[in-house]
Write an enzyme that holds these catalytic residues in place. Structure first.
Site, PDB file in Angstrom:
ATOM      1  N   LYS A 168      26.646  35.254  39.952  1.00  0.00           N
ATOM      2  CA  LYS A 168      26.867  36.405  39.065  1.00  0.00           C
ATOM      3  C   LYS A 168      25.519  36.924  38.568  1.00  0.00           C
ATOM      4  CE  LYS A 168      31.317  35.605  39.168  1.00  0.00           C
ATOM      5  NZ  LYS A 168      32.128  36.315  40.101  1.00  0.00           N
ATOM      6  N   SER A 199      33.092  39.392  44.546  1.00  0.00           N
ATOM      7  CA  SER A 199      32.779  39.709  43.149  1.00  0.00           C
ATOM      8  C   SER A 199      31.383  40.297  42.938  1.00  0.00           C
ATOM      9  CB  SER A 199      32.941  38.470  42.263  1.00  0.00           C
ATOM     10  OG  SER A 199      31.887  37.559  42.496  1.00  0.00           O
TER      11      SER A 199
END
Length: 186
Positions: free
Chosen positions: A83, A42
């Site tokens: 993230k 990701s």
């Protein structure tokens, strides 16, 4: 007799030294820095699956996250996610035509340039507003809006909602393994 006392004393000193070393290591790991392994794709191309990084745990105990920091936080699935912070408390976040707008001002995201250049079909990041994703026009107080750099394959605030700042473990910007990737990431 004297030799036996000296050996016993020396042994106690070694035990004390080892206990102090382990104690310091535990304190450093619990309160200051801890290693983490990137799990998944990701955050590609910035971070690769299997990269080992150092998480700075003290930064947010005395300060707040900054826009575009890479953070580690406790996710709803009892797992830690890595993230990038996109929206801060009170920010209006929107994507239009693969451009990030924060408070109606366009922002460049140089860390996405490599993926954008490779896109053949459409955009890297689909158009959206916060209202569509989290049901409010601005990032709530005490929360951040986070996204993975691999926008098409990231489970982030677009899916799990805004992340409470209290759930953030710390920021990370140092890859220490593999050696070929050693250094700071942005």
């Amino acid at each position: 007799m004297m030799e036996e006392k000296k050996t016993k004393s020396e042994g106690l000193e070694w035990v004390k030294a080892l206990l102090i070393a382990f104690g310091l290591a535990a304190i450093i790991r619990i309160f200051l820095f801890t290693p983490i392994v990137v799990d998944g794709i990701s955050m590609m191309p910035t971070l690769e699956h299997g990269d080992r990084m150092i998480v700075n745990k003290i930064g947010y105990t005395i300060g707040e996250p900054n826009r575009f920091d890479i953070v580690v936080f406790h996710a709803p699935e009892q797992k830690d996610y890595i993230k990038r912070v996109i929206g801060l408390p009170g920010d209006k976040v929107e994507y239009k035509d693969d451009v990030l707008y924060i408070n109606d001002k366009p922002y460049e995201e140089p860390y996405l340039d490599q993926y954008k250049a490779e896109i053949q079909d459409g955009t890297l990041t689909e158009d959206f507003t916060l209202q569509e994703k989290i049901g409010t026009d601005v990032v709530p107080e005490g929360h951040v809006f986070v996204m993975g750099d691999n926008r098409r394959k990231s489970k982030d605030s677009r899916h799990i909602g805004a992340v409470s700042i209290d759930e953030i473990i710390g920021s990370t910007s140092i890859v220490f393994w593999p050696i070929k990737d050693f250094g700071f990431v942005k």
